[in-house]
Design an enzyme around this catalytic site. Structure first.
Site, mmCIF file in Angstrom:
data_model
loop_
_atom_site.group_PDB
_atom_site.id
_atom_site.type_symbol
_atom_site.label_atom_id
_atom_site.label_comp_id
_atom_site.label_asym_id
_atom_site.label_seq_id
_atom_site.Cartn_x
_atom_site.Cartn_y
_atom_site.Cartn_z
ATOM 1 N N GLU A 272 38.259 30.562 40.082
ATOM 2 C CA GLU A 272 40.073 31.450 39.586
ATOM 3 C C GLU A 272 39.365 33.112 39.871
ATOM 4 O O GLU A 272 38.805 33.258 39.124
ATOM 5 C CB GLU A 272 40.556 30.687 38.198
ATOM 6 C CG GLU A 272 41.169 29.227 38.239
ATOM 7 C CD GLU A 272 42.277 28.743 37.679
ATOM 8 O OE1 GLU A 272 42.910 28.545 37.583
ATOM 9 O OE2 GLU A 272 42.487 29.746 36.235
ATOM 10 N N CYS A 273 40.515 33.555 40.798
ATOM 11 C CA CYS A 273 40.632 34.814 40.520
ATOM 12 C C CYS A 273 39.348 35.348 40.745
ATOM 13 O O CYS A 273 38.492 35.728 41.893
ATOM 14 C CB CYS A 273 41.630 35.171 39.382
ATOM 15 S SG CYS A 273 42.422 37.262 39.746
ATOM 16 N N GLY A 274 38.583 35.735 39.619
ATOM 17 C CA GLY A 274 37.421 36.622 39.269
ATOM 18 C C GLY A 274 36.731 35.562 39.986
ATOM 19 O O GLY A 274 35.474 36.272 40.745
ATOM 20 N N SER B 271 40.608 30.333 44.245
ATOM 21 C CA SER B 271 42.101 30.781 44.898
ATOM 22 C C SER B 271 42.243 32.298 43.557
ATOM 23 O O SER B 271 41.534 32.095 42.783
ATOM 24 C CB SER B 271 43.453 30.187 44.714
ATOM 25 O OG SER B 271 44.230 30.854 43.619
#
Length: 420
Positions: free
Chosen positions: A316-318, A412
């Protein structure tokens, strides 16, 4: 009764005052929990440091009333820190505002007012907030950033006819400012003098706040409704947890544990090998601040690649950025990442991506319909492959598909919060 700390807008001092109240009540022998309105990842760690208990998020946009009630209920009184202004939420109608939590949980509001640039006008502001919604009760006001004792008297006289109690008056004090960076405050684990800071805040609260009035608001919330748990993606789950990967929502990890999954943590920054588990989760955080170190941590990266050959990995993200081919830091230096997704990201040219999303996936560990949130400054230089999520914004407007999926690896920029 538990209560919610809110303000007319951001920057009023909610976080500092919340931390001081949590620590002050603990000093006085109370057991009290903190909670944070909305999808914030950083304030909850400060709450936990101040109270000694895990803090969780209550998100009135992304979570059902049953989940909010279930998370908030318990034998321990709760202090909820709001986000933005009391009535500020997502478009088009402000859903998700912390006022929604006050209504759902039937808790009173302590309104923190930045009085630095007003005098008698404070009465109009507080009156407006107190009367805006009959289902939201303003229990009292804390005046912050007051310029002098004379200024305080002017504010107190203006508020007296309203009958709204003044719980505290804080003079301007720049020494209580938090260090910050692009996504908000520096993380609690990184704060150079966290205990010294918390003790300075609590000393100020004890000197400036009517703690007996605050104590009168304390009581446990009643039992919440039944909330379906988020099913774990596997029986044995390894979660990255350190200063680069710190943004996993506690309610999701707790749901997985409650369902019987074994959840273990490891540190990519310490170059620890991925545990020999069924599923690896790389949550969000600040990998861009540690990109060079992560790129050189071959034990972590090699074990992650080995795991992904046969078992699922989700970012997720990072965490999503670390699964890609390369991450360029703010200085423009590219760093080789895990190479499990055809993804290149960069902080050399920052652009804010912010907002709630409806998400739908046909494959991957979070298949089905979800609500989530995006908050990052990274730019995508390349993203090749099948997308993970179909996405729309809070108003239902279709957005470009999000994320990537490549065999066992997916991710994502969206932080999944709850089932839609």
């Amino acid at each position: 009764m538990s209560f919610l700390i809110a303000a007319p807008g951001s920057g009023s001092g909610k976080t500092t005052i919340t931390l001081g109240l949590l620590r002050a009540l603990v000093r006085r022998g109370h057991t009290v929990r903190g909670a944070k309105s909305g999808p914030d990842y950083i304030d909850p760690r400060f709450h936990a440091a101040a109270s000694g208990l895990e803090c969780f998020n209550l998100d009135a946009w992304a979570m059902s009333e049953a989940r909010i009630g279930s998370l908030a209920a318990g034998s321990t009184p709760l202090i909820i820190e709001g986000a933005m202004g009391l009535f500020d939420g997502a478009p088009p109608d402000g859903k998700g505002a912390c006022a929604d939590l006050a209504r759902m949980l039937e808790v009173p509001v302590v309104l923190v007012v930045d009085a630095a640039h007003m005098a008698q006008s404070v009465a109009a502001l507080v009156s407006g907030f107190a009367n805006h919604d009959p289902n939201v009760t303003i229990a009292g006001v804390i005046l912050n950033k007051v310029g002098s004792p004379r200024h305080a008297k002017m504010l107190e006289r203006a508020l007296a006819p309203l009958g709204v109690p003044i719980f505290g008056v804080f003079m301007r004090d720049s020494s209580l400012t938090h260090p910050s960076r692009h996504l908000g405050l520096v993380q609690a684990a990184e704060h150079p003098k966290l205990e010294q800071f918390l003790n300075a805040v609590v000393d100020k609260v004890e000197a400036c706040v009517d703690l007996e009035a605050i104590e009168a608001l304390l009581s446990p919330l009643p039992a919440g409704g039944n909330c379906p748990a988020i099913a774990p993606p596997a029986q044995r789950i390894a979660v990255a947890q350190d200063e680069a990967f710190a943004f996993a929502y506690p309610h999701i990890l707790n749901d997985w544990r409650t369902a019987g999954a074994e959840v273990s943590q490891f540190s990519p920054l310490a170059d620890e090998a991925v545990p020999d588990f069924d599923f690896v989760f790389l949550p969000g955080g600040y990998p861009e601040l540690h990109a060079g170190r992560l790129a050189s941590n071959t034990i972590f990266l090699d074990s992650l690649r080995d795991h992904a050959a046969t078992r699922p990995v989700y970012g997720e993200c990072g965490g999503y950025m670390v699964l890609g081919d390369a991450l360029t830091d703010a200085d423009g230096t590219p760093h080789k990442m895990a190479g499990l997704l055809r993804l290149e990201t960069s902080f050399a040219k920052r652009k804010l991506h912010l907002g709630y999303h409806y998400l739908t996936a046909a494959h991957g560990p979070f298949d089905g319909n979800w609500k989530g949130h995006e908050f990052h400054y990274a730019s995508t230089l390349k993203a090749d492959g099948p997308p993970l999520f179909e996405a729309s914004d809070a108003e239902g407007t279709q957005l470009p598909a999000m994320g990537l999926i490549n065999c066992n690896v997916s991710g994502s920029f969206a932080h999944v919060i709850d089932r839609a």
